[in-house]
Design a protein around this motif. Structure first.
Motif, mmCIF file in Angstrom:
data_model
loop_
_atom_site.group_PDB
_atom_site.id
_atom_site.type_symbol
_atom_site.label_atom_id
_atom_site.label_comp_id
_atom_site.label_asym_id
_atom_site.label_seq_id
_atom_site.Cartn_x
_atom_site.Cartn_y
_atom_site.Cartn_z
ATOM 1 N N LYS A 280 59.625 66.715 -67.122
ATOM 2 C CA LYS A 280 58.528 66.945 -68.065
ATOM 3 C C LYS A 280 58.828 66.363 -69.445
ATOM 4 O O LYS A 280 57.972 65.738 -70.066
ATOM 5 C CB LYS A 280 58.233 68.443 -68.163
ATOM 6 N N GLU A 281 60.059 66.568 -69.906
ATOM 7 C CA GLU A 281 60.428 66.053 -71.230
ATOM 8 C C GLU A 281 60.409 64.529 -71.235
ATOM 9 O O GLU A 281 59.947 63.895 -72.200
ATOM 10 C CB GLU A 281 61.824 66.570 -71.606
ATOM 11 N N THR A 282 60.888 63.930 -70.143
ATOM 12 C CA THR A 282 60.888 62.467 -70.034
ATOM 13 C C THR A 282 59.466 61.929 -69.957
ATOM 14 O O THR A 282 59.116 60.950 -70.630
ATOM 15 C CB THR A 282 61.685 62.017 -68.798
ATOM 16 N N ALA A 283 58.632 62.564 -69.131
ATOM 17 C CA ALA A 283 57.237 62.129 -68.994
ATOM 18 C C ALA A 283 56.493 62.250 -70.321
ATOM 19 O O ALA A 283 55.685 61.392 -70.671
ATOM 20 C CB ALA A 283 56.548 62.953 -67.917
ATOM 21 N N LYS A 284 56.796 63.310 -71.072
ATOM 22 C CA LYS A 284 56.164 63.492 -72.382
ATOM 23 C C LYS A 284 56.537 62.342 -73.310
ATOM 24 O O LYS A 284 55.678 61.798 -74.025
ATOM 25 C CB LYS A 284 56.598 64.826 -72.985
ATOM 26 N N TYR A 285 57.804 61.942 -73.274
ATOM 27 C CA TYR A 285 58.236 60.800 -74.093
ATOM 28 C C TYR A 285 57.515 59.522 -73.649
ATOM 29 O O TYR A 285 56.992 58.775 -74.486
ATOM 30 C CB TYR A 285 59.755 60.599 -73.992
ATOM 31 N N ILE A 286 57.476 59.280 -72.338
ATOM 32 C CA ILE A 286 56.830 58.067 -71.816
ATOM 33 C C ILE A 286 55.373 58.012 -72.288
ATOM 34 O O ILE A 286 54.894 56.972 -72.751
ATOM 35 C CB ILE A 286 56.911 58.019 -70.278
ATOM 36 N N LYS A 287 54.679 59.144 -72.164
ATOM 37 C CA LYS A 287 53.268 59.196 -72.556
ATOM 38 C C LYS A 287 53.082 58.931 -74.052
ATOM 39 O O LYS A 287 52.023 58.474 -74.472
ATOM 40 C CB LYS A 287 52.676 60.558 -72.183
ATOM 41 N N SER A 288 54.127 59.211 -74.853
ATOM 42 C CA SER A 288 54.018 59.022 -76.309
ATOM 43 C C SER A 288 54.213 57.574 -76.733
ATOM 44 O O SER A 288 53.878 57.208 -77.863
ATOM 45 C CB SER A 288 55.042 59.915 -77.022
ATOM 46 N N VAL A 289 54.737 56.732 -75.823
ATOM 47 C CA VAL A 289 55.075 55.360 -76.230
ATOM 48 C C VAL A 289 54.388 54.260 -75.403
ATOM 49 O O VAL A 289 54.440 53.093 -75.779
ATOM 50 C CB VAL A 289 56.607 55.125 -76.203
ATOM 51 N N THR A 290 53.752 54.622 -74.276
ATOM 52 C CA THR A 290 53.128 53.588 -73.451
ATOM 53 C C THR A 290 51.934 54.136 -72.691
ATOM 54 O O THR A 290 51.844 55.359 -72.453
ATOM 55 C CB THR A 290 54.143 52.998 -72.449
ATOM 56 N N LYS A 291 51.033 53.223 -72.297
ATOM 57 C CA LYS A 291 49.898 53.608 -71.464
ATOM 58 C C LYS A 291 50.176 53.349 -69.985
ATOM 59 O O LYS A 291 49.314 53.568 -69.130
ATOM 60 C CB LYS A 291 48.646 52.839 -71.902
ATOM 61 N N THR A 292 51.375 52.854 -69.655
ATOM 62 C CA THR A 292 51.738 52.596 -68.261
ATOM 63 C C THR A 292 51.638 53.898 -67.455
ATOM 64 O O THR A 292 52.177 54.924 -67.875
ATOM 65 C CB THR A 292 53.167 52.035 -68.170
ATOM 66 N N PRO A 293 50.935 53.871 -66.305
ATOM 67 C CA PRO A 293 50.779 55.088 -65.507
ATOM 68 C C PRO A 293 52.118 55.653 -65.031
ATOM 69 O O PRO A 293 53.042 54.902 -64.714
ATOM 70 C CB PRO A 293 49.934 54.623 -64.315
ATOM 71 N N VAL A 294 52.183 56.977 -64.981
ATOM 72 C CA VAL A 294 53.379 57.685 -64.502
ATOM 73 C C VAL A 294 53.079 58.301 -63.141
ATOM 74 O O VAL A 294 52.074 58.995 -62.972
ATOM 75 C CB VAL A 294 53.791 58.788 -65.507
ATOM 76 N N ARG A 295 53.967 58.012 -62.195
ATOM 77 C CA ARG A 295 53.817 58.570 -60.840
ATOM 78 C C ARG A 295 55.029 59.429 -60.507
ATOM 79 O O ARG A 295 56.150 59.117 -60.901
ATOM 80 C CB ARG A 295 53.668 57.441 -59.809
ATOM 81 N N LEU A 296 54.791 60.484 -59.761
ATOM 82 C CA LEU A 296 55.863 61.326 -59.234
ATOM 83 C C LEU A 296 55.852 61.247 -57.717
ATOM 84 O O LEU A 296 54.829 61.526 -57.088
ATOM 85 C CB LEU A 296 55.668 62.777 -59.676
ATOM 86 N N ASN A 297 56.972 60.853 -57.126
ATOM 87 C CA ASN A 297 57.158 60.933 -55.682
ATOM 88 C C ASN A 297 57.929 62.214 -55.392
ATOM 89 O O ASN A 297 59.038 62.394 -55.896
ATOM 90 C CB ASN A 297 57.945 59.724 -55.162
#
Length: 204
Positions: A86-103
């Motif tokens: 969650k913390e990593t995904a929150k960071y990713i969302k703050s810096v890029t619009k690249t979609p995030v997927r969870l397997n």
């Protein structure tokens, strides 16, 4: 066993995040049985459990805008380290619009001992859940979960149905080696819960 700190790795135009080696399952077809990496990657066995800070520091070295997707998927079940995810995904969302997927294996509620679907809201765009089989007996035989006295198949499907409320795209997956008949039955299961089924190619 070779151990390193390959927290992120590239396959084609996608970036994969290897945040843990923990997993409550021992799937018969797991890529971990075949070697130390995935699809030609460097070894993915981690020398220690990375912190969220270590994961974020690692991906800061990447151009996150250049990838088609950023995927939580490595040599373990990402939801075993849900807070790091969650913390990593929150960071990713703050810096890029690249979609995030969870397997995921879809057993997050059992792993974390609480209802977790709502925790993915706004952090993950796509969740790919391993269906693996068309009924509980076959699921246990293929997935070999460590949770005893629990219907993990039903838990996984329940998670899939509930997480749909919080994540834009949810899919169930099976590996093609289970055979055509089992794939047909799996399609019926996916249809019954209104979720798209993707058939993955098994890579030896």
């Amino acid at each position: 066993m070779i151990k390193a700190m390959n927290i992120s790795y590239e396959i084609g135009d996608k970036l994969y995040l290897n945040i843990t080696n923990k997993c409550p399952c021992n799937c018969t077809f797991c890529i971990r049985h075949n070697g130390d990496g995935a699809y030609g990657s460097d070894p993915l066995w981690l020398e220690h459990q990375p912190t969220a800070e270590e994961v974020i520091d690692n991906i800061k070295k990447r151009d996150l805008d250049s990838y088609k997707e950023i995927i939580f998927c490595g040599y373990g079940e990402p939801t075993c380290e849900l807070e790091i995810l969650k913390e990593t995904a929150k960071y990713i969302k703050s810096v890029t619009k690249t979609p995030v997927r969870l397997n995921t294996n879809g057993l997050s509620d059992l792993i974390n001992k609480r209802e977790t679907p709502a925790e993915f809201k706004g952090l993950v765009d796509i969740i790919s859940i391993s269906l693996n089989a068309s009924d509980a007996k076959a699921y246990d035989e293929v997935t070999r979960p460590s949770f005893k006295g629990v219907n993990c198949f039903e838990e996984m499907l329940s998670f899939a149905k509930r997480v749909k409320e919080f994540v834009p795209e949810v899919m169930l997956t099976v590996v093609d080696i289970i055979g055509e008949e089992e794939i047909k039955k799996s399609q019926a299961v996916a249809d019954s819960v209104g979720i798209h089924l993707r058939v993955r190619e098994y890579v030896d």
